[in-house]
Design an enzyme around this catalytic site. Sequence first.
Site, PDB file in Angstrom:
ATOM      1  N   TRP A  15     -49.292 -29.885   6.524  1.00 19.49           N
ATOM      2  CA  TRP A  15     -49.899 -29.037   7.552  1.00 19.49           C
ATOM      3  C   TRP A  15     -50.290 -29.830   8.799  1.00 19.49           C
ATOM      4  O   TRP A  15     -50.779 -29.260   9.772  1.00 19.49           O
ATOM      5  CB  TRP A  15     -51.105 -28.301   6.991  1.00 19.49           C
ATOM      6  N   ARG A  16     -50.089 -31.142   8.761  1.00 14.30           N
ATOM      7  CA  ARG A  16     -50.384 -31.944   9.942  1.00 14.30           C
ATOM      8  C   ARG A  16     -49.136 -32.237  10.777  1.00 14.30           C
ATOM      9  O   ARG A  16     -49.190 -32.990  11.747  1.00 14.30           O
ATOM     10  CB  ARG A  16     -51.038 -33.272   9.538  1.00 14.30           C
TER      11      ARG A  16
ATOM     12  N   GLU B 216     -56.606 -25.146   5.139  1.00 14.61           N
ATOM     13  CA  GLU B 216     -58.054 -25.312   5.028  1.00 14.61           C
ATOM     14  C   GLU B 216     -58.652 -24.365   3.990  1.00 14.61           C
ATOM     15  O   GLU B 216     -59.556 -24.746   3.238  1.00 14.61           O
ATOM     16  CB  GLU B 216     -58.730 -25.106   6.382  1.00 14.61           C
TER      17      GLU B 216
ATOM     18  N   GLN C 146     -62.561 -26.069  -2.557  1.00 12.94           N
ATOM     19  CA  GLN C 146     -62.683 -26.144  -4.006  1.00 12.94           C
ATOM     20  C   GLN C 146     -61.446 -26.720  -4.705  1.00 12.94           C
ATOM     21  O   GLN C 146     -61.338 -26.657  -5.931  1.00 12.94           O
ATOM     22  CB  GLN C 146     -62.960 -24.736  -4.603  1.00 12.94           C
ATOM     23  N   THR C 147     -60.482 -27.281  -3.949  1.00 13.54           N
ATOM     24  CA  THR C 147     -59.235 -27.733  -4.553  1.00 13.54           C
ATOM     25  C   THR C 147     -58.810 -29.074  -3.953  1.00 13.54           C
ATOM     26  O   THR C 147     -58.922 -29.282  -2.752  1.00 13.54           O
ATOM     27  CB  THR C 147     -58.107 -26.700  -4.330  1.00 13.54           C
TER      28      THR C 147
ATOM     29  N   LEU D 143     -54.681 -21.330  -8.355  1.00 18.63           N
ATOM     30  CA  LEU D 143     -55.612 -21.984  -7.433  1.00 18.63           C
ATOM     31  C   LEU D 143     -57.055 -21.552  -7.665  1.00 18.63           C
ATOM     32  O   LEU D 143     -57.988 -22.258  -7.295  1.00 18.63           O
ATOM     33  CB  LEU D 143     -55.228 -21.689  -5.977  1.00 18.63           C
ATOM     34  N   GLY D 144     -57.242 -20.375  -8.249  1.00 16.35           N
ATOM     35  CA  GLY D 144     -58.597 -19.899  -8.522  1.00 16.35           C
ATOM     36  C   GLY D 144     -59.310 -19.395  -7.276  1.00 16.35           C
ATOM     37  O   GLY D 144     -58.789 -19.449  -6.171  1.00 16.35           O
ATOM     38  N   TYR D 145     -60.541 -18.895  -7.489  1.00 16.41           N
ATOM     39  CA  TYR D 145     -61.346 -18.348  -6.382  1.00 16.41           C
ATOM     40  C   TYR D 145     -60.490 -17.390  -5.550  1.00 16.41           C
ATOM     41  O   TYR D 145     -60.256 -17.592  -4.353  1.00 16.41           O
ATOM     42  CB  TYR D 145     -61.909 -19.472  -5.509  1.00 16.41           C
TER      43      TYR D 145
ATOM     44  N   TYR E 232     -67.052 -24.267   9.325  1.00 16.28           N
ATOM     45  CA  TYR E 232     -66.172 -25.427   9.142  1.00 16.28           C
ATOM     46  C   TYR E 232     -64.716 -25.082   9.441  1.00 16.28           C
ATOM     47  O   TYR E 232     -64.046 -25.762  10.223  1.00 16.28           O
ATOM     48  CB  TYR E 232     -66.275 -25.992   7.723  1.00 16.28           C
TER      49      TYR E 232
ATOM     50  N   ASP F 140     -67.789 -30.465   6.862  1.00  7.13           N
ATOM     51  CA  ASP F 140     -67.578 -30.133   5.451  1.00  7.13           C
ATOM     52  C   ASP F 140     -68.220 -31.217   4.606  1.00  7.13           C
ATOM     53  O   ASP F 140     -68.996 -32.043   5.108  1.00  7.13           O
ATOM     54  CB  ASP F 140     -66.084 -29.987   5.137  1.00  7.13           C
TER      55      ASP F 140
END
Length: 371
Positions: A39-40, A52, A57-58, A95-97, A135, A153
């Site tokens: 992503w950069r 982001e 959480q990952t 990935l959860g959440y 953030y 963060d």
Amino acid sequence: MALADDFGAKYLNWSDTKILAFQKALLKWYDLEGRRLPWRSDHDPYHIFVSEIMLQQTQVQTVIPYYQNFMTVFPTVLDLAEASETKLLKAWEGLGYYSRVRNMQKAARQIKNEYSGNWPTSAVQLQELTGIGPYTAAAIASIAFGQPVAAIDGNAFRVFARLLKIDLDITKRQSRPVFQTIGDHLISQERPGDFNQAVMDLGTSYLTAKNPEPENSPVREFDESFADGTTLDYPVKTLKAKPVDLYYYALAVQSPAGWLFEQRPAKGMLARLWMFPLIDRADLDDSQPLMSQVATRFKEETGVTAEFREVQMKPVVHTFTHQKWHLEILVAELSSTPDLSLFPGQWLDSTMRAESPLPTVQLKLNRQLFT
């Protein structure tokens, strides 16, 4: 330029010359050793946004293949806005959440419907999008649009706390404005996005939470906690409460049509994802036969008669933010396929399981049962 007395002046008394020297040292190191991440490769706000949110959480190494797949499935923000829920949740599976990806789609729909497909360019405007907090807004605004706003963060909290010996508890809401003010004062006006990413990288390399190497840090001469050997005293952080242990039976019921999966309720944990039916062991009476109680409860909920048996498999353990689930698998095999009109479930064969969005805890159950 001096900081206002009420925010940050107690901790940051660097001259403009020292701030410029700090920026130069940090950015020089970042240019040489900054992480090369997918992503950069550009400054596309959509790419920054997706990465982001995924990184919340990952860990980075876990995110990379998910990010690459997500970009293949949803190459633009409009593709994300128009995606079906099943396709969306499947791309996020593991990935959860899951509220993160649901909020991502809501934000994408806002961009489509309220901004004519164009991204807001300021951190203030970006926070009007669903699921985007200070953030993430600062990260997008600085990296994609060059706005000099610090992205605070966990890494930034740790880096600034150690550099300046900031003794504020970072779990307290009132601490964030102080760190934000300090970060905004330190950030490079010419390269704000690179500055924020350099702070991220510094927090994951020489200034990690455990086993840091401040003596090798590119900004060690600016590090006040390193100077007096108090690195591990910062940041100040109240310990989180341990997650509550909960114990369930996971009911693995097989018929000729496949295995029984239940869709979770629309609200609450793992909303609308597919799992084996669960029975809370706390609801069972230890003085009564276990299997008969399970069979009775299962029939009450599904209308299906089944005989369950224990299997010699290690219980599956999965930790959420506030809960730790312990799941023991019970198996039942049916000779015919019952009707499920009274139950929010489906019989899923291996192909359908691969296409249905399953939470990580169910993937763990699958590995126990199917491999």
